[in-house]
Structures are given as C-alpha cells and as structure tokens.
Design an enzyme around this catalytic site. Sequence first.
Site, PDB file in Angstrom:
ATOM      1  CG  LEU A 146      -2.165  -1.203   1.398  1.00 37.81           C
ATOM      2  CD1 LEU A 146      -2.660  -1.030   2.631  1.00 37.81           C
ATOM      3  CD2 LEU A 146      -2.808  -1.271   0.055  1.00 37.81           C
ATOM      4  CG  ASP A 147       0.648   4.231  -3.109  1.00 39.81           C
ATOM      5  OD1 ASP A 147       1.629   3.303  -3.514  1.00 39.81           O
ATOM      6  OD2 ASP A 147       0.034   4.728  -3.722  1.00 39.81           O
ATOM      7  CE  LYS A 148       5.631   8.848   4.626  1.00 38.80           C
ATOM      8  NZ  LYS A 148       6.646   9.778   4.558  1.00 38.80           N
TER       9      LYS A 148
END
Length: 327
Positions: A146-148
């Site tokens: 998952l993106d930051k």
Amino acid sequence: MPFFSVKIPPSYEGSTRLDKYIASLPNGMNRSKLKSGVCLILVNGKKQKLSCKVKRGDQIDIEWEDNVPDNIEPEDIPLNIVYEDDNVCVVNKKQGMVTHPAAGNWSGTLVNALLFHWGREKIEQCKDSSEAEILKRRRPGIVHRLDKDTSGIIITAKNRDAEEWLGNEFRNHKRMVKEYIAICFGRPQHQHGVVQTQIVRDMKNRRRFKAVIDTDEGKYAETAYKCIACYGEYSLMRLRLATGRTHQIRVHMKYLNCPILGDEIYTARKDVLFPNATLMLHAHRLSIRLPGQTKCTTFTAGTPKRFLEVLNVLHQKYPKTILSKDR
C-alpha cells in the site's frame, strides 16, 4: 537524492549490460553500489533493470540512495492486527507508514514493526548479491504493498510457503477481491464503470504515472468504480482492482477527472474546502484464499477517522446526491 545521467556516444560499438557500462565510466559507480542503492533506472525514458543491454545513442538516467543500512532492524512500533495465524498476519496499516524499507525510508516501516512483533532477528543486507536477492531481503513477508499515505488492509506472510501461496493468489486477481474507498474532487460521468488503460511513467515528473490508451507501452491496468454518493463537487467512491499497478487507483481517478482528495502528486492545487486534507484512499476490504484453504476469507478495515471528519463537513454543507445510472 543523487541522480546520474549519461548518453552512450555514437562511436560505442556493440551492446553490454547497463551495470557493466556504468562501472566502466571514469565518473561511474561500481556494480556493488548500483545493486544496493539504486532506486530508479531509465533507458530512453523507460524503466529498466541493471541487467538490461544498452547500446550507442541510449540515454541512461539513474537515481540512487546513499548510506544504505547494513541491517533491517526490528522496531517496537504498535500495529493494528486484524488477524494472525501460523502463516499470515493481516494488518490495518495506518496512514503514513511505508510498507517496506527503501530509499528515503530505511526505518519505521511495516517490515520493521513486523520483525519485532514476530520476535525475529535483524536481517543483514547482502549488498553484493543479485538485485533480486537484495530486494527480497528488504521485503520479508511482503506480497503486496500500500502506498505510504494509503491506509487499510494488507496481508503479510510469516514463512516461505505462505509467501509463495499468497504471491500466486495476487498474480491471479480473479480469485480475490481488493476493495477501496476514496473521497474524490469531481463527479464521474457515470454512476459506475470500468477503467481500462495502460499505465506508464510520466517523463515530466518521475514520481508520477499516467493513464494512456491506444498503445502497448506500459502495463495494463483495470479498475472498477462505483460512485456511492456526491456532495457538491465531491464524490464518495468504491473501487475494486483487477490489477495491481503502482498508483493505479490514483492514476485512474485522475483519468476520470476525479482526483483523490489530498493527493499531492496527482492534483495541481490545494483543495479550498479541505486545504489540509491527507490522501483520502483506504483499503477497505480484502477477500483472499489463505494458505491451504479452498474458500476465500474476507478481512475489513473500518472507515478511518479522517474520512469521517471530511464526510461530516460534506453532510452539513451539501445535500447527498445519487447519480443516475444513465447519467
């Protein structure tokens, strides 16, 4: 972050591996440094690996990170564990946490937290190994990301067999469901639909990707969307992924002229009503077959506080509108 650019002269004969060519230059980098610290390699504007062959006239751009750590250390970071057994650990990842160590984020990641939670020792980084082995050691148990700034459900593997099983499940998206919710600025033309494009890196901004059609370049990406409700020019969206490309949902919402609220990469301006909004994207649900099982198990992560705060303002300011299916 350091950046190196070079164009192979027209007089160069034959072809050779990119890492060998760079190492042969007077101002180049040795192959060990390239393997351990490289972040991005572009050849003529396209993403490539260190092992790719280059020839005369090729433009090479390399971005790398200095001071790569010798070890990935366990860190006592609280985690919201949704489910855990001997094979997997499902986490509701908080916004702001990076999934695994990488350039610019060598600590404070989900991997660091999981190593501590599982009682594991530090992981030594073999800088002279192959590129694949180096990346593998940075991502123990990680089978998807998952993106930051994306919160929500992420599943991790606690052993090699589980990692292979989950990896196969993610490669065959037809057997699983990955569902997200997002608050976007803009209204889609239709209440629901499917976005099918290629996704390529934006050469004007290396942090961004863009959706393109009528080309074989890049990677195929498919996102199904449904507009749950609109509030003024804001839309609450439910999204399902049929593929798993970097920034896929963010790129496809931009493509629909409905960029995600708080997305500093894909929106050109601050939102007037919510100038301090962070990325309104949340991995709400994951249905997947666990190791050894024949049926899918479903994991959910409730609506985050930041969503509820934004929706509360929208409910007070605008009437709720449901788009017509024929719109």
